[in-house]
Design a protein around this motif. Structure first.
Motif, PDB file in Angstrom:
ATOM      1  N   MET A   1     -15.047   0.681 -16.209  1.00 13.18           N
ATOM      2  CA  MET A   1     -14.423  -0.638 -16.427  1.00 13.18           C
ATOM      3  C   MET A   1     -13.704  -1.075 -15.165  1.00 13.18           C
ATOM      4  N   SER A   2     -13.860  -2.310 -14.764  1.00 10.72           N
ATOM      5  CA  SER A   2     -13.247  -2.813 -13.536  1.00 10.72           C
ATOM      6  C   SER A   2     -11.781  -3.089 -13.763  1.00 10.72           C
ATOM      7  N   ALA A   3     -11.062  -3.255 -12.625  1.00 13.40           N
ATOM      8  CA  ALA A   3      -9.632  -3.573 -12.729  1.00 13.40           C
ATOM      9  C   ALA A   3      -9.439  -4.881 -13.443  1.00 13.40           C
ATOM     10  N   LYS A   4     -10.360  -5.821 -13.171  1.00 18.01           N
ATOM     11  CA  LYS A   4     -10.219  -7.141 -13.793  1.00 18.01           C
ATOM     12  C   LYS A   4     -10.428  -7.056 -15.293  1.00 18.01           C
ATOM     13  N   GLU A   5     -11.423  -6.230 -15.728  1.00 17.71           N
ATOM     14  CA  GLU A   5     -11.722  -6.112 -17.137  1.00 17.71           C
ATOM     15  C   GLU A   5     -10.628  -5.361 -17.888  1.00 17.71           C
ATOM     16  N   SER A   6      -9.973  -4.420 -17.187  1.00 16.49           N
ATOM     17  CA  SER A   6      -8.945  -3.619 -17.859  1.00 16.49           C
ATOM     18  C   SER A   6      -7.618  -4.324 -17.964  1.00 16.49           C
ATOM     19  N   ALA A   7      -7.436  -5.388 -17.190  1.00 19.05           N
ATOM     20  CA  ALA A   7      -6.164  -6.115 -17.213  1.00 19.05           C
ATOM     21  C   ALA A   7      -6.041  -6.914 -18.494  1.00 19.05           C
ATOM     22  N   PRO A   8      -4.839  -7.084 -19.032  1.00 18.91           N
ATOM     23  CA  PRO A   8      -4.639  -7.908 -20.211  1.00 18.91           C
ATOM     24  C   PRO A   8      -5.053  -9.328 -19.934  1.00 18.91           C
ATOM     25  N   ALA A   9      -5.527 -10.007 -20.958  1.00 22.77           N
ATOM     26  CA  ALA A   9      -5.973 -11.386 -20.769  1.00 22.77           C
ATOM     27  C   ALA A   9      -4.833 -12.277 -20.357  1.00 22.77           C
ATOM     28  N   ASN A  10      -3.661 -11.978 -20.830  1.00 18.51           N
ATOM     29  CA  ASN A  10      -2.497 -12.789 -20.465  1.00 18.51           C
ATOM     30  C   ASN A  10      -1.277 -11.901 -20.408  1.00 18.51           C
ATOM     31  N   PRO A  11      -0.747 -11.597 -19.210  1.00 15.50           N
ATOM     32  CA  PRO A  11       0.407 -10.723 -19.090  1.00 15.50           C
ATOM     33  C   PRO A  11       1.607 -11.212 -19.875  1.00 15.50           C
ATOM     34  N   ASN A  94      -3.634 -15.446  -9.758  1.00 17.89           N
ATOM     35  CA  ASN A  94      -4.122 -14.528 -10.780  1.00 17.89           C
ATOM     36  C   ASN A  94      -5.487 -13.938 -10.442  1.00 17.89           C
ATOM     37  N   ASP A  95      -5.993 -14.225  -9.242  1.00 20.65           N
ATOM     38  CA  ASP A  95      -7.299 -13.745  -8.794  1.00 20.65           C
ATOM     39  C   ASP A  95      -7.179 -12.298  -8.300  1.00 20.65           C
ATOM     40  N   PRO A  96      -7.925 -11.338  -8.902  1.00 20.15           N
ATOM     41  CA  PRO A  96      -7.823  -9.937  -8.476  1.00 20.15           C
ATOM     42  C   PRO A  96      -8.084  -9.727  -6.987  1.00 20.15           C
ATOM     43  N   ALA A  97      -9.024 -10.478  -6.390  1.00 17.27           N
ATOM     44  CA  ALA A  97      -9.297 -10.325  -4.962  1.00 17.27           C
ATOM     45  C   ALA A  97      -8.078 -10.723  -4.132  1.00 17.27           C
ATOM     46  N   PHE A  98      -7.418 -11.778  -4.557  1.00 20.74           N
ATOM     47  CA  PHE A  98      -6.211 -12.241  -3.870  1.00 20.74           C
ATOM     48  C   PHE A  98      -5.102 -11.203  -4.011  1.00 20.74           C
ATOM     49  N   LEU A  99      -4.917 -10.681  -5.224  1.00 26.10           N
ATOM     50  CA  LEU A  99      -3.861  -9.701  -5.480  1.00 26.10           C
ATOM     51  C   LEU A  99      -4.111  -8.395  -4.735  1.00 26.10           C
ATOM     52  N   ASN A 100      -5.351  -7.922  -4.730  1.00 26.57           N
ATOM     53  CA  ASN A 100      -5.671  -6.666  -4.044  1.00 26.57           C
ATOM     54  C   ASN A 100      -5.548  -6.792  -2.534  1.00 26.57           C
ATOM     55  N   THR A 101      -5.887  -7.958  -2.007  1.00 31.74           N
ATOM     56  CA  THR A 101      -5.707  -8.183  -0.568  1.00 31.74           C
ATOM     57  C   THR A 101      -4.224  -8.159  -0.211  1.00 31.74           C
ATOM     58  N   ALA A 102      -3.419  -8.796  -1.066  1.00 31.09           N
ATOM     59  CA  ALA A 102      -1.966  -8.777  -0.844  1.00 31.09           C
ATOM     60  C   ALA A 102      -1.439  -7.341  -0.896  1.00 31.09           C
ATOM     61  N   ILE A 222       2.752   1.850 -13.815  1.00 37.04           N
ATOM     62  CA  ILE A 222       2.444   2.417 -15.130  1.00 37.04           C
ATOM     63  C   ILE A 222       3.049   1.643 -16.297  1.00 37.04           C
ATOM     64  N   TRP A 223       3.997   0.729 -16.037  1.00 32.88           N
ATOM     65  CA  TRP A 223       4.686   0.086 -17.152  1.00 32.88           C
ATOM     66  C   TRP A 223       4.475  -1.430 -17.218  1.00 32.88           C
ATOM     67  N   LEU A 224       3.887  -2.032 -16.204  1.00 33.08           N
ATOM     68  CA  LEU A 224       3.668  -3.470 -16.205  1.00 33.08           C
ATOM     69  C   LEU A 224       2.201  -3.798 -16.475  1.00 33.08           C
ATOM     70  N   PRO A 225       1.926  -4.838 -17.258  1.00 27.78           N
ATOM     71  CA  PRO A 225       0.551  -5.288 -17.438  1.00 27.78           C
ATOM     72  C   PRO A 225       0.112  -6.130 -16.244  1.00 27.78           C
ATOM     73  N   GLY A 226      -1.179  -6.300 -16.087  1.00 30.76           N
ATOM     74  CA  GLY A 226      -1.688  -7.112 -14.993  1.00 30.76           C
ATOM     75  C   GLY A 226      -2.859  -6.434 -14.309  1.00 30.76           C
ATOM     76  N   THR A 227      -3.189  -6.916 -13.140  1.00 28.35           N
ATOM     77  CA  THR A 227      -4.323  -6.398 -12.388  1.00 28.35           C
ATOM     78  C   THR A 227      -3.986  -5.052 -11.764  1.00 28.35           C
ATOM     79  N   ALA A 228      -4.783  -4.035 -12.080  1.00 31.36           N
ATOM     80  CA  ALA A 228      -4.610  -2.709 -11.468  1.00 31.36           C
ATOM     81  C   ALA A 228      -5.098  -2.778 -10.025  1.00 31.36           C
ATOM     82  N   ASN A 229      -4.239  -2.413  -9.102  1.00 31.71           N
ATOM     83  CA  ASN A 229      -4.567  -2.594  -7.684  1.00 31.71           C
ATOM     84  C   ASN A 229      -5.539  -1.552  -7.164  1.00 31.71           C
ATOM     85  N   ARG A 230      -6.373  -1.972  -6.239  1.00 30.65           N
ATOM     86  CA  ARG A 230      -7.246  -1.097  -5.474  1.00 30.65           C
ATOM     87  C   ARG A 230      -7.372  -1.705  -4.079  1.00 30.65           C
ATOM     88  N   TRP A 231      -7.813  -0.872  -3.140  1.00 31.28           N
ATOM     89  CA  TRP A 231      -7.947  -1.363  -1.772  1.00 31.28           C
ATOM     90  C   TRP A 231      -9.059  -2.410  -1.694  1.00 31.28           C
TER      91      TRP A 231
END
Length: 472
Positions: A1-11, A94-102, A222-231
Motif C-alpha cells: 500500500m502506498s503512502a498516499k493510500e494509507s493516509a486518512p482521507a481527511n486528517p 495536501n499533495d504527497p509529492a509536495f510533502l515528501n519533497t519538503a 506515530i501519533w499524527l494522521p496524514g501522509t507517511a513520509n518517504r524520500w
C-alpha cells in the motif's frame, strides 16, 4: 500500500471527529481553544521547570545555555525556507509529492545545520584560546563550545520530523500537536531531573533539550494522521517551495536577529550571571508573547490563508475577529506586569534573581505590539511576505542602535528601553501596509487599549496581596 493510500482521507476528521464540511469558524474556534489551552499548559510546564532548575543550578548556567540556544536558533532561522508556511499556504499542501519533497529538504537542512554548528563551536573554542573574546563575558565560558556542539545534534533529530505536523496546521486540527509538545516538555523535565540526580551541571539542560527533540520527532510520525513520509524529490514542488520560501528565508534571518539580538548584545556587554538574571525576566515576558504568537501563527495564519484563497473580500472582517481576543489579552497582561513584575519575581525566585523584577516591568511594554503580529500573518497569507522582511529590517536597525546607545547612556536599563523601542517603532510601518491592503480600522485598533490601565490596576492589587503574603 502506498503512502498516499494509507493516509486518512481527511486528517481533520480523524483528529476532531467532525465532518469534512465543518465550517472555518468552527475549526478556528476549536483550534483557538486547543492553542490557548495547549500553549498555556506548555508554558506553565516550562515555567515550573524553570523555577525548579533555578533552585538546582546556578545563574551562569542559564546565561551560557541561552547563548548556545540562540546560536542554534540562529542557524535554524538563517536556513529557513518556510516549509511549514509553504505547506499551509500552497494549493498543493495536501499533495504527497509536495510533502515528501519538503521532508527531504528538511532532512538535508538538519544535517547541514549540525555541521555548521560544529564549525561554530570550534571557532568559539579557538577564539577563547587566543583571548579574542572579553574575559568576563558569557562567550569566554569554557563550556560554551561543547554545549553548542552537543546541542546541535538536535537539529538532525528534528530534521526527520514528519510533515504531518504542517498538515495538521493547514487543516486547523491542532489537538494532538499541542499534546505532542506537552509530552516533549514532560520527557525533557524527567530527563533533566534524572541527570541532576547524578551530575548537577549545565549538561542537565542540554540533555533535556535533546530528549525533547527526540520525543516530538517520534510522536510526529506515530501519533499524527496524514501522509507517511518517504524520500522523494519533485522538481516542480521544489520550485514552488523555493519561490515562496525565498522571502521567508530573508524574513527568518531578520526575525532571528530581531528576536534574539537583545541576548546576543547583552552577552558581550555583561557577565554570565547578569545575563542569566535577565534571561529569567525575559522568559516570563516571552512566555506570554510566545503563547500569543503561537496562537497567531498556529490559528490565524492557516485561517487567513484559507480566506485569502477562497473569500478575499472577507479578509478584513476575519482579521479583526482574530485581533479582538489577542489585543484583549496582550494589553491586559502588559498592564499587569508593568506594575507587579517586581513582586512576582520576589515571590517566585530567591534574592539572587531580584534584579529580574524591574527588568520584567520594562519588558512588559513590548507586549503592546503583540496584536500587530496578526497583520504580519495577513501579509504572508496574501502572498506578500516581503513586507515582513521590511518590518523586521526596521526593527533590527532600531534594536542595534537603541540597545547599544541605551546601554552606554543608562547601563542595562537603557538597553532594555532600547529593546522595547524596537518593538514599538515598527508599528507605523505595519499600519501603513495595513492601510494599503485595506486591513486597517482605527476604532477597532483603539477599542481595547484601555485594558492596559485595567491591567495596571490588577497588577497593583496583585502586588498588595503578594506583600501581605510575604510580609514585605
Amino acid at each position: 500500500m502506498s503512502a498516499k493510500e494509507s493516509a486518512p482521507a481527511n486528517p481533520m476528521l480523524v483528529l476532531s471527529g467532525e465532518p469534512p464540511s465543518t465550517s472555518l469558524k468552527r475549526r478556528v474556534l476549536s483550534a483557538g481553544a486547543w492553542s490557548l489551552g495547549g500553549y498555556s499548559l506548555n508554558y506553565a510546564l516550562r515555567f515550573g521547570t524553570n523555577l525548579l532548575m533555578t533552585r538546582l543550578l546556578v545563574p551562569e548556567m542559564f546565561g551560557t545555555m541561552a547563548i548556545a540556544t540562540i546560536v542554534m536558533t540562529g542557524l535554524a532561522m538563517f536556513s529557513d525556507l518556510g516549509l511549514r508556511q509553504s505547506i499551509v499556504q500552497s494549493k498543493r499542501g495536501n499533495d504527497p509529492a509536495f510533502l515528501n519533497t519538503a521532508w527531504s529538504i528538511q532532512i538535508i537542512r538538519g544535517g547541514l545545520l549540525w555541521f555548521l554548528a560544529l564549525g561554530i563551536s570550534m571557532l568559539v573554542a579557538h577564539a577563547n584560546s587566543r583571548g579574542l573574546v572579553p574575559k568576563d563575558s558569557v562567550y569566554a565560558d569554557p563550556n560554551l563550545p561543547w554545549v553548542i556542539a552537543v546541542l546541535s545534534f538536535g537539529t538532525v533529530i528534528v530534521g526527520f520530523g514528519s510533515t504531518k505536523t504542517a498538515e495538521a496546521s493547514r487543516n486547523l486540527t491542532l489537538g494532538r500537536l499541542m499534546l505532542i509538545d506537552i509530552f516533549g516538555q514532560i520527557a525533557a523535565l524527567i530527563c533533566m531531573l534524572g541527570w541532576i540526580w547524578v551530575d548537577r551541571s549545565i549538561w542537565a539542560l542540554v540533555a533535556g533539550s535533546i530528549c525533547w527533540s527526540l520525543t516530538i520527532t517520534l510522536l510526529s510520525h506515530i501519533w499524527l494522521p496524514g501522509t507517511a513520509n518517504r524520500w522523494q524529490w519533485d522538481p516542480s514542488a521544489f520550485h514552488d517551495i523555493f519561490h515562496f520560501g525565498k522571502w521567508i528565508f530573508v524574513a527568518s534571518i531578520l526575525s532571528f536577529l530581531a528576536a534574539n539580538g537583545d541576548r546576543l548584545l547583552l552577552g558581550g556587554l555583561v557577565d554570565a550571571t547578569l545575563l542569566g538574571i535577565y534571561v529569567i525576566a525575559f522568559q516570563i515576558f516571552s512566555s506570554i508573547e510566545q503563547v500569543l504568537a503561537g496562537i497567531i501563527a498556529g490559528v490565524s495564519f492557516p485561517a487567513l490563508s484559507e480566506i485569502a484563497r477562497e473569500r478575499p473580500a472577507a479578509l478584513k472582517v476575519s482579521y479583526y475577529r482574530i485581533h479582538m481576543p489577542i489585543a484583549l489579552v496582550a494589553y491586559t497582561c502588559a498592564g499587569i506586569l508593568m506594575t507587579s513584575g517586581q513582586s512576582l519575581i520576589d515571590l517566585l525566585y530567591d534574592a539572587r534573581y531580584a534584579q529580574a523584577g524591574w527588568m520584567l516591568q520594562v519588558l512588559a511594554a513590548a507586549l503592546l505590539a503583540a496584536p500587530f503580529q496578526i497583520a504580519i500573518q495577513c501579509f504572508v497569507a496574501l502572498g506578500v511576505p516581503h513586507v515582513l522582511s521590511r518590518v523586521l529590517a526596521l526593527r533590527l536597525a532600531v534594536l542595534a542602535l537603541a540597545m547599544v546607545g541605551g546601554y552606554h547612556l543608562f547601563d542595562v536599563a537603557g538597553a532594555l528601553l532600547g529593546l522595547v523601542a524596537s518593538h514599538l517603532l515598527c508599528l507605523p510601518m505595519i499600519i501603513f501596509h495595513c492601510v494599503r491592503h485595506g486591513l486597517f480600522d482605527l476604532r477597532r485598533e483603539l477599542l481595547f487599549l484601555p485594558m492596559v490601565v485595567v491591567g495596571m490596576i490588577v497588577g497593583w492589587i496583585l502586588t498588595f496581596f503578594i506583600g501581605l503574603y510575604t510580609g514585605s
